[in-house]
Scaffold this motif. Structure first.
Motif, PDB file in Angstrom:
ATOM      1  N   LEU A 163       0.861  -1.170   0.000  1.00 39.31           N
ATOM      2  CA  LEU A 163       0.000   0.000   0.000  1.00 39.31           C
ATOM      3  C   LEU A 163       0.904   1.229   0.000  1.00 39.31           C
ATOM      4  O   LEU A 163       1.798   1.342   0.861  1.00 39.31           O
ATOM      5  CB  LEU A 163      -0.888  -0.023   1.241  1.00 39.31           C
ATOM      6  CG  LEU A 163      -2.041   0.973   1.268  1.00 39.31           C
ATOM      7  CD1 LEU A 163      -3.065   0.626   0.183  1.00 39.31           C
ATOM      8  CD2 LEU A 163      -2.715   0.965   2.635  1.00 39.31           C
ATOM      9  N   PHE A 164       0.721   2.095  -0.980  1.00 41.21           N
ATOM     10  CA  PHE A 164       1.474   3.346  -1.045  1.00 41.21           C
ATOM     11  C   PHE A 164       0.550   4.474  -0.592  1.00 41.21           C
ATOM     12  O   PHE A 164      -0.580   4.603  -1.087  1.00 41.21           O
ATOM     13  CB  PHE A 164       1.977   3.600  -2.462  1.00 41.21           C
ATOM     14  CG  PHE A 164       3.028   2.622  -2.901  1.00 41.21           C
ATOM     15  CD1 PHE A 164       4.355   2.792  -2.537  1.00 41.21           C
ATOM     16  CD2 PHE A 164       2.681   1.509  -3.653  1.00 41.21           C
ATOM     17  CE1 PHE A 164       5.326   1.888  -2.930  1.00 41.21           C
ATOM     18  CE2 PHE A 164       3.648   0.596  -4.052  1.00 41.21           C
ATOM     19  CZ  PHE A 164       4.970   0.785  -3.683  1.00 41.21           C
ATOM     20  N   ILE A 165       1.035   5.275   0.339  1.00 39.84           N
ATOM     21  CA  ILE A 165       0.205   6.269   1.010  1.00 39.84           C
ATOM     22  C   ILE A 165       0.835   7.646   0.836  1.00 39.84           C
ATOM     23  O   ILE A 165       1.963   7.877   1.291  1.00 39.84           O
ATOM     24  CB  ILE A 165       0.088   5.939   2.515  1.00 39.84           C
ATOM     25  CG1 ILE A 165      -0.485   4.529   2.718  1.00 39.84           C
ATOM     26  CG2 ILE A 165      -0.755   6.984   3.227  1.00 39.84           C
ATOM     27  CD1 ILE A 165      -0.324   4.004   4.143  1.00 39.84           C
ATOM     28  N   THR A 166       0.124   8.550   0.184  1.00 42.85           N
ATOM     29  CA  THR A 166       0.592   9.938   0.103  1.00 42.85           C
ATOM     30  C   THR A 166       0.061  10.678   1.321  1.00 42.85           C
ATOM     31  O   THR A 166      -1.157  10.682   1.583  1.00 42.85           O
ATOM     32  CB  THR A 166       0.135  10.609  -1.199  1.00 42.85           C
ATOM     33  OG1 THR A 166      -1.278  10.418  -1.358  1.00 42.85           O
ATOM     34  CG2 THR A 166       0.854  10.035  -2.403  1.00 42.85           C
ATOM     35  N   ALA A 167       0.968  11.294   2.080  1.00 42.94           N
ATOM     36  CA  ALA A 167       0.601  11.883   3.369  1.00 42.94           C
ATOM     37  C   ALA A 167       1.323  13.218   3.544  1.00 42.94           C
ATOM     38  O   ALA A 167       2.465  13.270   3.978  1.00 42.94           O
ATOM     39  CB  ALA A 167       0.958  10.933   4.513  1.00 42.94           C
ATOM     40  N   THR A 168       0.629  14.293   3.140  1.00 40.82           N
ATOM     41  CA  THR A 168       1.143  15.652   3.250  1.00 40.82           C
ATOM     42  C   THR A 168       2.514  15.762   2.553  1.00 40.82           C
ATOM     43  O   THR A 168       2.568  15.646   1.339  1.00 40.82           O
ATOM     44  CB  THR A 168       1.178  16.098   4.718  1.00 40.82           C
ATOM     45  OG1 THR A 168      -0.103  15.795   5.314  1.00 40.82           O
ATOM     46  CG2 THR A 168       1.385  17.593   4.844  1.00 40.82           C
ATOM     47  N   SER A 169       3.625  15.905   3.278  1.00 41.11           N
ATOM     48  CA  SER A 169       4.927  16.127   2.635  1.00 41.11           C
ATOM     49  C   SER A 169       5.667  14.830   2.351  1.00 41.11           C
ATOM     50  O   SER A 169       6.783  14.867   1.839  1.00 41.11           O
ATOM     51  CB  SER A 169       5.792  17.019   3.524  1.00 41.11           C
ATOM     52  OG  SER A 169       6.046  16.383   4.762  1.00 41.11           O
ATOM     53  N   CYS A 170       5.070  13.695   2.683  1.00 44.09           N
ATOM     54  CA  CYS A 170       5.763  12.403   2.591  1.00 44.09           C
ATOM     55  C   CYS A 170       4.949  11.381   1.786  1.00 44.09           C
ATOM     56  O   CYS A 170       3.769  11.571   1.536  1.00 44.09           O
ATOM     57  CB  CYS A 170       5.994  11.816   3.982  1.00 44.09           C
ATOM     58  SG  CYS A 170       7.027  12.823   5.041  1.00 44.09           S
ATOM     59  N   VAL A 171       5.630  10.301   1.421  1.00 41.03           N
ATOM     60  CA  VAL A 171       4.969   9.112   0.890  1.00 41.03           C
ATOM     61  C   VAL A 171       5.473   7.916   1.701  1.00 41.03           C
ATOM     62  O   VAL A 171       6.674   7.809   1.975  1.00 41.03           O
ATOM     63  CB  VAL A 171       5.269   8.893  -0.607  1.00 41.03           C
ATOM     64  CG1 VAL A 171       4.547   7.653  -1.130  1.00 41.03           C
ATOM     65  CG2 VAL A 171       4.872  10.120  -1.423  1.00 41.03           C
ATOM     66  N   TYR A 172       4.554   7.037   2.073  1.00 43.52           N
ATOM     67  CA  TYR A 172       4.891   5.840   2.845  1.00 43.52           C
ATOM     68  C   TYR A 172       4.486   4.607   2.053  1.00 43.52           C
ATOM     69  O   TYR A 172       3.567   4.642   1.228  1.00 43.52           O
ATOM     70  CB  TYR A 172       4.136   5.818   4.177  1.00 43.52           C
ATOM     71  CG  TYR A 172       4.512   6.919   5.125  1.00 43.52           C
ATOM     72  CD1 TYR A 172       5.563   6.766   6.028  1.00 43.52           C
ATOM     73  CD2 TYR A 172       3.826   8.137   5.116  1.00 43.52           C
ATOM     74  CE1 TYR A 172       5.915   7.787   6.901  1.00 43.52           C
ATOM     75  CE2 TYR A 172       4.171   9.163   5.977  1.00 43.52           C
ATOM     76  CZ  TYR A 172       5.212   8.978   6.866  1.00 43.52           C
ATOM     77  OH  TYR A 172       5.563   9.993   7.722  1.00 43.52           O
ATOM     78  N   SER A 173       5.169   3.488   2.349  1.00 42.89           N
ATOM     79  CA  SER A 173       4.713   2.189   1.851  1.00 42.89           C
ATOM     80  C   SER A 173       4.557   1.248   3.027  1.00 42.89           C
ATOM     81  O   SER A 173       5.202   1.418   4.078  1.00 42.89           O
ATOM     82  CB  SER A 173       5.699   1.609   0.830  1.00 42.89           C
ATOM     83  OG  SER A 173       6.909   1.237   1.462  1.00 42.89           O
ATOM     84  N   ILE A 174       3.709   0.250   2.837  1.00 44.06           N
ATOM     85  CA  ILE A 174       3.512  -0.767   3.878  1.00 44.06           C
ATOM     86  C   ILE A 174       2.955  -2.035   3.204  1.00 44.06           C
ATOM     87  O   ILE A 174       2.076  -1.949   2.336  1.00 44.06           O
ATOM     88  CB  ILE A 174       2.555  -0.251   4.983  1.00 44.06           C
ATOM     89  CG1 ILE A 174       2.481  -1.246   6.141  1.00 44.06           C
ATOM     90  CG2 ILE A 174       1.185   0.078   4.441  1.00 44.06           C
ATOM     91  CD1 ILE A 174       1.823  -0.672   7.387  1.00 44.06           C
ATOM     92  N   PHE A 175       3.515  -3.168   3.547  1.00 41.86           N
ATOM     93  CA  PHE A 175       2.986  -4.425   3.044  1.00 41.86           C
ATOM     94  C   PHE A 175       1.695  -4.756   3.785  1.00 41.86           C
ATOM     95  O   PHE A 175       1.630  -4.666   5.016  1.00 41.86           O
ATOM     96  CB  PHE A 175       3.993  -5.565   3.260  1.00 41.86           C
ATOM     97  CG  PHE A 175       5.084  -5.594   2.233  1.00 41.86           C
ATOM     98  CD1 PHE A 175       4.884  -6.171   1.000  1.00 41.86           C
ATOM     99  CD2 PHE A 175       6.326  -5.033   2.523  1.00 41.86           C
ATOM    100  CE1 PHE A 175       5.890  -6.202   0.041  1.00 41.86           C
ATOM    101  CE2 PHE A 175       7.342  -5.067   1.569  1.00 41.86           C
ATOM    102  CZ  PHE A 175       7.120  -5.640   0.343  1.00 41.86           C
TER     103      PHE A 175
END
Ligand code: MG
Length: 303
Positions: free
Chosen positions: A283-295
């Motif tokens: 799962l790729f998550i766009t979050a304000t100034s960042c991008v995160y990934s998580i299985f």
């Protein structure tokens, strides 16, 4: 944060959708307002927008973050069509644009009833090739995410565009500000986010569901779920029709009937998300100034 700190398990079934020992990985930072994540399996690549900077960036597991499109005309939502081409909602041009395989751009939609669109926000493609997008006014409200301008349309609608003729039809007029949208796994339902509480607290922060008729009309509108932290922006559906939706405190996961199963808590307001990776279980998550990934323990449906 470790896995145990980021999961709010509300219903036991949520445990089956996650790996509780896995945490978030920050894959991009130092941006302004990230949005529009889309996965390109043929290139093992994520694309996402930074709207105020008017760039589209790429990320790959081995190469990290690179500038992909220097002038994105204030791109917001992105998706991939059935031929693997990038479709982008541009605030700057107030249009929906396709990037061809040779890099040239084709305008798919820019007006409705002879008037300019507001500012296309998010887009999905159905397997019949039809393109569906939302048209709220966020890109013309100020100069931060586009060019401040007057609204020309009579409202903020959801549109369907025919694949060959590019004929545009308003299929929903039910929203103050329609935003993210996603089809169910079998494409018989469409889910649309109402984000109008951004400027009017009296507007409910709800996801609305519709049945999609064979001729592309939307029927049987109903409130499906309410976001209890902030507002719903982007959303995706997994292979089991669970709904993964952005919120102020992270990603909220709902059953197909709208029951809140749990949350992935994210350290910044989430704007959007998408499933990707070689097995579509990242799962790729766009979050304000960042991008995160998580299985996660489920793969995405169509996007
Ligand atoms: Mg959006």
């Amino acid at each position: 944060m470790t896995g145990s700190q980021i999961y709010d398990i509300i219903r036991p079934g949520f445990r089956d959708l996650i790996h509780s020992n896995i945490g978030l990985t920050q894959i991009a930072s130092g941006l302004v307002w990230t949005e529009g994540p889309v996965w390109f399996p043929a290139h093992d690549m994520l694309l996402f927008s930074d709207i105020p900077r008017a760039h589209i960036y790429s990320w790959t597991p081995h190469g990290g973050v690179s500038l992909y499109q220097q002038n994105s005309d204030y791109a917001n939502g992105n998706t991939r069509d059935r031929e693997g081409r990038l479709l982008t909602c541009q605030h700057g041009t107030r249009s929906l644009v396709r990037t061809e395989h040779d890099g040239s751009r084709t305008t798919i939609a820019h007006s409705h009833n002879g008037k300019r669109l507001n500012s296309p926000n998010d887009v999905v493609v159905r397997s019949d090739g039809s393109i569906w997008f939302s048209d709220p006014t966020y890109g013309i409200l100020s100069n931060l995410e586009g060019y401040k301008a007057d609204q020309e349309q009579d409202g903020r609608f959801v549109y369907r565009v025919e694949p060959d003729t590019h004929t545009i039809t308003a299929v929903s007029r039910d929203f103050v500000q329609p935003n993210g949208l996603a089809f169910s796994a079998d494409e018989t339902r469409l889910i649309v986010a109402e984000s109008g509480s951004s400027h009017d607290p009296s507007v409910p922060s709800v996801l609305r569901g519709y049945d999609v008729s064979p001729d592309g009309r939307l029927t049987n509108m109903h409130d499906l779920a309410e976001i209890d932290q902030g507002l719903p922006d982007g959303l995706r559906v997994d292979a089991y029709d669970n709904i993964w939706c952005s919120a102020a405190d992270g990603v909220h996961v709902f059953s197909p009937t709208g029951e809140l199963l749990g949350k992935i808590l994210v350290p910044a307001t989430v704007s959007n998300l998408t499933f990707g990776g070689p097995r579509r279980n990242m799962l790729f998550i766009t979050a304000t100034s960042c991008v995160y990934s998580i299985f996660v323990n489920v793969s995405g449906a169509v996007d």
